[in-house]
Write a protein that holds these residues in place. Structure first.
Motif, mmCIF file in Angstrom:
data_model
loop_
_atom_site.group_PDB
_atom_site.id
_atom_site.type_symbol
_atom_site.label_atom_id
_atom_site.label_comp_id
_atom_site.label_asym_id
_atom_site.label_seq_id
_atom_site.Cartn_x
_atom_site.Cartn_y
_atom_site.Cartn_z
ATOM 1 N N LEU A 27 51.802 54.299 78.315
ATOM 2 C CA LEU A 27 50.462 54.053 78.837
ATOM 3 C C LEU A 27 50.447 53.029 79.962
ATOM 4 O O LEU A 27 49.372 52.671 80.460
ATOM 5 N N ALA A 28 51.614 52.539 80.371
ATOM 6 C CA ALA A 28 51.673 51.416 81.319
ATOM 7 C C ALA A 28 50.926 51.713 82.612
ATOM 8 O O ALA A 28 50.160 50.873 83.107
ATOM 9 N N GLU A 29 51.136 52.893 83.176
ATOM 10 C CA GLU A 29 50.490 53.202 84.451
ATOM 11 C C GLU A 29 48.973 53.221 84.310
ATOM 12 O O GLU A 29 48.243 52.670 85.144
ATOM 13 N N ALA A 30 48.470 53.868 83.243
ATOM 14 C CA ALA A 30 47.024 53.905 83.003
ATOM 15 C C ALA A 30 46.489 52.505 82.727
ATOM 16 O O ALA A 30 45.381 52.146 83.158
ATOM 17 N N ASP A 31 47.268 51.690 82.008
ATOM 18 C CA ASP A 31 46.836 50.335 81.685
ATOM 19 C C ASP A 31 46.701 49.492 82.946
ATOM 20 O O ASP A 31 45.736 48.732 83.110
ATOM 21 N N ILE A 32 47.646 49.631 83.848
ATOM 22 C CA ILE A 32 47.607 48.871 85.105
ATOM 23 C C ILE A 32 46.442 49.354 85.975
ATOM 24 O O ILE A 32 45.771 48.555 86.641
ATOM 25 N N ARG A 33 46.175 50.648 85.953
ATOM 26 C CA ARG A 33 45.022 51.168 86.690
ATOM 27 C C ARG A 33 43.731 50.525 86.183
ATOM 28 O O ARG A 33 42.866 50.119 86.970
ATOM 29 N N GLY A 34 43.593 50.425 84.867
ATOM 30 C CA GLY A 34 42.417 49.782 84.292
ATOM 31 C C GLY A 34 42.349 48.304 84.641
ATOM 32 O O GLY A 34 41.267 47.761 84.914
ATOM 33 N N SER A 35 43.500 47.644 84.660
ATOM 34 C CA SER A 35 43.540 46.218 84.984
ATOM 35 C C SER A 35 43.130 45.972 86.436
ATOM 36 O O SER A 35 42.444 44.984 86.748
ATOM 37 N N LYS A 36 43.542 46.839 87.336
ATOM 38 C CA LYS A 36 43.167 46.669 88.748
ATOM 39 C C LYS A 36 41.651 46.792 88.920
ATOM 40 O O LYS A 36 41.045 46.035 89.688
ATOM 41 N N ALA A 37 41.042 47.721 88.195
ATOM 42 C CA ALA A 37 39.583 47.838 88.252
ATOM 43 C C ALA A 37 38.928 46.588 87.679
ATOM 44 O O ALA A 37 37.909 46.106 88.208
ATOM 45 N N HIS A 38 39.504 46.040 86.620
ATOM 46 C CA HIS A 38 38.954 44.826 86.012
ATOM 47 C C HIS A 38 39.041 43.649 86.985
ATOM 48 O O HIS A 38 38.114 42.819 87.062
ATOM 49 N N VAL A 39 40.124 43.585 87.740
ATOM 50 C CA VAL A 39 40.270 42.525 88.748
ATOM 51 C C VAL A 39 39.147 42.622 89.772
ATOM 52 O O VAL A 39 38.546 41.614 90.156
ATOM 53 N N ARG A 58 48.234 42.853 94.180
ATOM 54 C CA ARG A 58 49.630 42.980 94.634
ATOM 55 C C ARG A 58 50.594 42.829 93.463
ATOM 56 O O ARG A 58 51.582 43.563 93.337
ATOM 57 N N GLY A 59 50.305 41.867 92.614
ATOM 58 C CA GLY A 59 51.173 41.646 91.457
ATOM 59 C C GLY A 59 51.197 42.841 90.521
ATOM 60 O O GLY A 59 52.257 43.250 90.035
ATOM 61 N N LEU A 60 50.039 43.424 90.267
ATOM 62 C CA LEU A 60 49.971 44.603 89.393
ATOM 63 C C LEU A 60 50.703 45.782 90.012
ATOM 64 O O LEU A 60 51.355 46.565 89.303
ATOM 65 N N ASP A 61 50.603 45.934 91.317
ATOM 66 C CA ASP A 61 51.333 47.007 91.993
ATOM 67 C C ASP A 61 52.843 46.810 91.845
ATOM 68 O O ASP A 61 53.595 47.770 91.646
ATOM 69 N N GLN A 62 53.297 45.545 91.929
ATOM 70 C CA GLN A 62 54.726 45.272 91.769
ATOM 71 C C GLN A 62 55.173 45.565 90.336
ATOM 72 O O GLN A 62 56.243 46.157 90.126
ATOM 73 N N VAL A 63 54.346 45.176 89.377
ATOM 74 C CA VAL A 63 54.675 45.466 87.974
ATOM 75 C C VAL A 63 54.782 46.979 87.767
ATOM 76 O O VAL A 63 55.694 47.465 87.090
#
Length: 473
Positions: A27-39, A58-63
């Motif tokens: 779920l990592a990719e979906a989780d990061i997508r949700g986190s970017k929206a939260h940011v 930028r940090g989330l994209d690197q992760v």
């Protein structure tokens, strides 16, 4: 993440027992997508600066790149995908990374992540199911002029067009596509911003979060948002009925391909041999489709049993909802990947099918209905034909062996016209009621089926690519 409250570290055995990385790292990719929206939502509320927003993105994209490349290895002591992503982000950004979880709980985070992940999966499965529907239409069109025996109770019943047979499966799987769309619609609301269960005191714009993640709207109740897994149940409902329909199709093809029936031929590339018997050609692929269906049904039961006894709002039991989900998704993809090319290569064994018509008993209903047209009540006609079958069996004869004189001795109303119609093609042609097996009706069904596949394509294309999703599902 909770060390402020506790006076000792979590026991190693507890870490191993409570971790979920074996199933939620996907779920990592979906989780990061949700986190970017939260940011973005945090920034719009003034809770982080523009510079912090840019750094977090930028940090989330690197992760994400590290996840995709395999460079980032999840650590079991961090329990789950959420904390592994956040921990790596904090390593990269320091205190700025610690601001990511502002106004958010893992409860609304996983509810959002799961929806995003499942939405993508349903589009992929929907595309494969559309291709499967097209394969069934292809076989129906190719085999429309082949007449084969139809069965009830696994006994010869009436002649049918092979195209009619394929379309019978098409309509069942088309209903599965409608159930897939319903499961997709159940994912249309965004739980992000519900936090642990009560919402947040922070000025979070939940409508913005929903828009950024291409949901129709925010969920209406924060408790329900983190506790509900109805959308997973809707998915499992679709998956279960689809698998049952696959199992039924597989069972048919196994039987009709058997030496005893000999109606269909399966492609060599989708069969296997025997380690000891050189002559064998086994339908192992279809048997595995049949066998894997139980695993999908078990996933539905597993979820329902988990949900039935837990109180509102979030409970750790819900962590286990992903185990059955992942297994079912993997099985669905596998079934669709193998069934579509297999179906496209199934052929009719016309010689084998014709054996079912040799004794002529399969035309018994035709005779009874012919008598009805002559004014005889159906129950009386049914009895007359039944007695004729009984007489033939006692004399080791079939309807095909009877002369006109013998027919009239058994049933006086029989004439040359009826006898002329006692053949497979005529029997099929005259069954022209709406939805019946006549060749004209099968062509109509195929035409309608193609329209439905076009509708399916339009639905899928709406949700593929960089487009704004609407609530008009």
């Amino acid at each position: 993440m909770w060390k402020g409250r506790f006076s000792e570290d979590t026991a190693e055995v507890v870490l191993r027992f409570t971790q979920s990385l074996d199933m939620d790292w996907q779920l990592a990719e979906a989780d990061i997508r949700g986190s970017k929206a939260h940011v973005r939502t945090l920034a719009s509320a003034g809770l982080i600066s523009a510079e912090e927003e840019a750094a977090l993105i930028r940090g989330l994209d690197q992760v994400l790149e590290e996840v995709k490349s395999g460079k980032l290895k999840p650590q079991i002591e961090l329990e789950d995908v959420h904390m592994n992503v956040e921990a790596r982000l904090t390593e990269l950004l320091g205190d700025v990374g610690k601001k990511l979880h502002t106004g958010r709980s893992r409860n609304d985070q996983i509810a959002t992540t799961l929806r995003l992940f499942l939405r993508d999966q349903l589009i992929q499965i929907g595309s494969k199911l559309k291709a499967f529907l097209e394969a069934l239409l292809d076989r129906a069109e190719s085999h429309i002029d082949f007449v084969v025996p139809g069965y009830t109770h696994l006994r010869r019943a009436q002649p049918i067009s092979m195209g009619h047979y394929w379309m019978s499966h098409f309509w069942a799987f088309n209903r599965d596509f409608l159930r897939l769309k319903a499961a997709f619609e159940a994912l249309s609301e965004c739980p992000l911003g519900s936090a642990a269960l009560a919402g947040s005191t922070l000025p979070l714009d939940r409508k913005l979060s929903a828009k950024l993640l291409r949901f129709c709207k925010p969920t209406e109740n924060s408790i329900d948002s983190v506790a509900s897994r109805d959308y997973l149940a809707d998915f499992h409902h679709f998956a279960s009925l689809f698998a049952v329909h696959c199992s039924r199709l597989a069972e048919d093809l196994i039987i009709y391909n058997s030496d005893e029936f000999g109606i269909l031929d399966l492609p060599d590339a989708f069969c296997t041999g025997s380690s000891i018997m050189p002559q064998k050609k086994n339908p192992d692929v279809l048997e595995l489709v049949r066998g894997k269906t139980g695993q999908i049904l078990a996933g539905y039961v597993d979820l329902a049993v988990t949900l039935k006894g837990i109180p509102l709002a979030y409970d750790r039991d819900l962590q286990e909802d992903k185990r059955g989900l992942m297994r079912t998704l993997q099985t669905l993809h596998g079934m669709l990947d193998v069934l579509t090319p297999l179906i496209l290569r199934v052929e009719v064994n016309a010689k084998g099918a014709s054996k079912a018509f040799d004794d002529g008993f399969i035309f018994a209903t035709d005779v009874a209905e012919y008598l009805v047209l002559k004014g005889i009540p159906f129950r009386m006609a049914h009895e007359l034909v039944g007695k004729a079958v009984k007489w033939c069996l006692s004399k080791n004869k079939g309807f095909s062996d009877l002369s006109l004189a013998e027919w009239r001795n058994l049933i006086p109303q029989i004439d040359e016209e009826m006898i002329a119609n006692l053949n497979p093609r005529s029997s099929v042609e005259r069954r022209n009621t709406y939805g019946g097996t006549s060749f004209a009706e099968v062509r109509r069904q195929i035409k309608e089926g193609k329209k439905l596949v076009e509708d399916a394509e339009k639905f899928l294309s709406t949700w593929v690519g960089d487009v704004d999703y609407s609530c008009d599902l």
